[in-house]
Design a protein around this motif. Structure first.
Motif, PDB file in Angstrom:
ATOM      1  N   LEU A 155       9.589  34.532  90.763  1.00  0.00           N
ATOM      2  CA  LEU A 155       9.879  35.401  89.852  1.00  0.00           C
ATOM      3  C   LEU A 155      10.274  36.586  90.671  1.00  0.00           C
ATOM      4  CD1 LEU A 155      10.483  36.384  87.081  1.00  0.00           C
ATOM      5  CD2 LEU A 155       8.117  37.499  87.021  1.00  0.00           C
ATOM      6  N   TRP A 156       9.385  37.292  91.669  1.00  0.00           N
ATOM      7  CA  TRP A 156       9.759  38.290  92.473  1.00  0.00           C
ATOM      8  C   TRP A 156      10.937  37.876  93.258  1.00  0.00           C
ATOM      9  CZ3 TRP A 156       9.894  39.174  97.577  1.00  0.00           C
ATOM     10  CH2 TRP A 156      10.053  40.467  98.110  1.00  0.00           C
ATOM     11  N   LEU A 157      11.209  36.922  93.875  1.00  0.00           N
ATOM     12  CA  LEU A 157      12.473  36.473  94.591  1.00  0.00           C
ATOM     13  C   LEU A 157      13.669  36.310  93.776  1.00  0.00           C
ATOM     14  CD1 LEU A 157      11.002  33.806  97.074  1.00  0.00           C
ATOM     15  CD2 LEU A 157      11.774  36.302  97.675  1.00  0.00           C
ATOM     16  N   ALA A 158      13.639  35.490  92.568  1.00  0.00           N
ATOM     17  CA  ALA A 158      14.570  35.479  91.424  1.00  0.00           C
ATOM     18  C   ALA A 158      15.007  36.770  90.662  1.00  0.00           C
ATOM     19  CB  ALA A 158      14.428  34.319  90.713  1.00  0.00           C
ATOM     20  N   TRP A 159      14.279  37.837  90.877  1.00  0.00           N
ATOM     21  CA  TRP A 159      14.546  38.946  90.105  1.00  0.00           C
ATOM     22  C   TRP A 159      16.072  39.576  90.116  1.00  0.00           C
ATOM     23  CZ3 TRP A 159      10.890  40.426  86.591  1.00  0.00           C
ATOM     24  CH2 TRP A 159      11.030  41.635  85.832  1.00  0.00           C
ATOM     25  N   PRO A 160      16.535  39.920  91.486  1.00  0.00           N
ATOM     26  CA  PRO A 160      17.890  40.278  91.598  1.00  0.00           C
ATOM     27  C   PRO A 160      18.759  39.507  90.716  1.00  0.00           C
ATOM     28  CG  PRO A 160      16.576  40.505  93.564  1.00  0.00           C
ATOM     29  CD  PRO A 160      15.795  39.734  92.676  1.00  0.00           C
ATOM     30  N   TRP A 161      18.595  38.159  91.132  1.00  0.00           N
ATOM     31  CA  TRP A 161      19.623  36.972  90.607  1.00  0.00           C
ATOM     32  C   TRP A 161      19.492  37.069  89.060  1.00  0.00           C
ATOM     33  CZ3 TRP A 161      18.796  32.627  87.412  1.00  0.00           C
ATOM     34  CH2 TRP A 161      19.749  31.988  87.241  1.00  0.00           C
ATOM     35  N   LEU A 162      18.207  37.247  88.459  1.00  0.00           N
ATOM     36  CA  LEU A 162      18.089  37.353  87.021  1.00  0.00           C
ATOM     37  C   LEU A 162      18.909  38.665  86.423  1.00  0.00           C
ATOM     38  CD1 LEU A 162      14.461  36.359  86.459  1.00  0.00           C
ATOM     39  CD2 LEU A 162      16.385  35.123  85.715  1.00  0.00           C
ATOM     40  N   THR A 163      18.954  39.711  87.152  1.00  0.00           N
ATOM     41  CA  THR A 163      19.453  41.141  86.923  1.00  0.00           C
ATOM     42  C   THR A 163      20.792  41.115  86.987  1.00  0.00           C
ATOM     43  OG1 THR A 163      17.652  42.341  88.060  1.00  0.00           O
ATOM     44  CG2 THR A 163      19.652  43.502  87.681  1.00  0.00           C
ATOM     45  N   ARG A 164      21.440  40.131  87.644  1.00  0.00           N
ATOM     46  CA  ARG A 164      22.889  39.971  87.683  1.00  0.00           C
ATOM     47  C   ARG A 164      23.216  39.125  86.659  1.00  0.00           C
ATOM     48  NH1 ARG A 164      21.731  39.574  93.321  1.00  0.00           N
ATOM     49  NH2 ARG A 164      21.911  37.148  93.197  1.00  0.00           N
ATOM     50  N   PRO A 167      23.517  40.132  80.112  1.00  0.00           N
ATOM     51  CA  PRO A 167      24.732  40.082  79.521  1.00  0.00           C
ATOM     52  C   PRO A 167      25.474  41.305  79.882  1.00  0.00           C
ATOM     53  CG  PRO A 167      22.668  39.844  77.777  1.00  0.00           C
ATOM     54  CD  PRO A 167      22.229  40.113  79.357  1.00  0.00           C
ATOM     55  N   ALA A 168      26.771  41.344  79.692  1.00  0.00           N
ATOM     56  CA  ALA A 168      27.804  42.253  80.330  1.00  0.00           C
ATOM     57  C   ALA A 168      27.621  43.687  79.446  1.00  0.00           C
ATOM     58  CB  ALA A 168      28.940  41.570  80.012  1.00  0.00           C
ATOM     59  N   HIS A 169      27.133  43.468  78.339  1.00  0.00           N
ATOM     60  CA  HIS A 169      27.024  44.733  77.601  1.00  0.00           C
ATOM     61  C   HIS A 169      25.813  45.893  77.843  1.00  0.00           C
ATOM     62  CE1 HIS A 169      24.653  41.942  75.014  1.00  0.00           C
ATOM     63  NE2 HIS A 169      23.969  43.339  74.711  1.00  0.00           N
ATOM     64  N   TRP A 170      25.122  45.365  78.964  1.00  0.00           N
ATOM     65  CA  TRP A 170      23.894  46.124  79.352  1.00  0.00           C
ATOM     66  C   TRP A 170      24.684  47.053  80.004  1.00  0.00           C
ATOM     67  CZ3 TRP A 170      18.123  44.882  80.377  1.00  0.00           C
ATOM     68  CH2 TRP A 170      17.843  44.047  79.484  1.00  0.00           C
ATOM     69  N   PRO A 171      24.133  48.402  79.882  1.00  0.00           N
ATOM     70  CA  PRO A 171      24.680  49.657  80.677  1.00  0.00           C
ATOM     71  C   PRO A 171      23.987  49.301  82.074  1.00  0.00           C
ATOM     72  CG  PRO A 171      23.072  50.338  78.682  1.00  0.00           C
ATOM     73  CD  PRO A 171      23.301  48.968  78.868  1.00  0.00           C
ATOM     74  N   ASN A 172      25.060  50.002  83.264  1.00  0.00           N
ATOM     75  CA  ASN A 172      24.283  49.969  84.461  1.00  0.00           C
ATOM     76  C   ASN A 172      22.915  50.622  84.775  1.00  0.00           C
ATOM     77  OD1 ASN A 172      26.543  48.559  85.341  1.00  0.00           O
ATOM     78  ND2 ASN A 172      27.887  50.505  85.801  1.00  0.00           N
ATOM     79  N   GLU A 173      22.558  51.533  83.957  1.00  0.00           N
ATOM     80  CA  GLU A 173      21.206  52.179  84.232  1.00  0.00           C
ATOM     81  C   GLU A 173      20.150  51.571  83.770  1.00  0.00           C
ATOM     82  OE1 GLU A 173      23.785  53.784  81.987  1.00  0.00           O
ATOM     83  OE2 GLU A 173      24.719  55.057  83.653  1.00  0.00           O
ATOM     84  N   ALA A 174      20.594  50.700  82.522  1.00  0.00           N
ATOM     85  CA  ALA A 174      19.342  49.573  82.273  1.00  0.00           C
ATOM     86  C   ALA A 174      19.271  48.486  83.171  1.00  0.00           C
ATOM     87  CB  ALA A 174      19.897  48.725  80.892  1.00  0.00           C
ATOM     88  N   ARG A 175      20.326  48.187  83.862  1.00  0.00           N
ATOM     89  CA  ARG A 175      20.362  47.271  84.961  1.00  0.00           C
ATOM     90  C   ARG A 175      19.446  47.620  86.166  1.00  0.00           C
ATOM     91  NH1 ARG A 175      23.959  42.843  84.401  1.00  0.00           N
ATOM     92  NH2 ARG A 175      25.587  43.135  82.699  1.00  0.00           N
TER      93      ARG A 175
END
Length: 103
Positions: free
Chosen positions: A52-61, A64-72
């Motif tokens: 999970l720790w290693l895959a976290w950046p991939w999950l962040t990318r 959904p597209a409607h998430w604001p950049n601050e939330a990401r």
């Protein structure tokens, strides 16, 4: 879908392992079997937390597209806190590290 497949596969593995190690309907046998496989399951938990720790950046990318950049950014920033929290829960509750190993 992949997570569901992994959970079903893990459950099938545990059932096969219990049957192969002699589980019948005796609770004492079940207790012994669980005692024998507990270190392996704890290791599997630790590997899952690491994955999970290693895959976290991939999950962040993949959010959904409607998430604001601050939330990401906040979600990506929570990576270490959440994984360390999961690690502490694993060590305290499952393994009982400060209270003696309960294996």
């Amino acid at each position: 879908m992949t997570a569901l497949l992994a959970i079903v596969g893990l459950a099938a593995f545990v059932v096969v392992a219990l049957i192969a190690l002699g589980f019948r309907d005796d609770l004492e046998v079940l207790h012994q079997v669980v005692g024998r496989i507990k270190p392996y399951l704890a290791g599997l938990h630790l590997l899952a937390i690491g994955a999970l720790w290693l895959a976290w950046p991939w999950l962040t990318r993949r959010l959904p597209a409607h998430w604001p950049n601050e939330a990401r950014a906040a979600f990506l920033g929570a990576r270490h806190r959440i994984c360390i929290g999961l690690l502490f829960i694993e060590l305290l509750v499952v393994l009982g590290i400060p209270f003696g190993l309960s294996m």
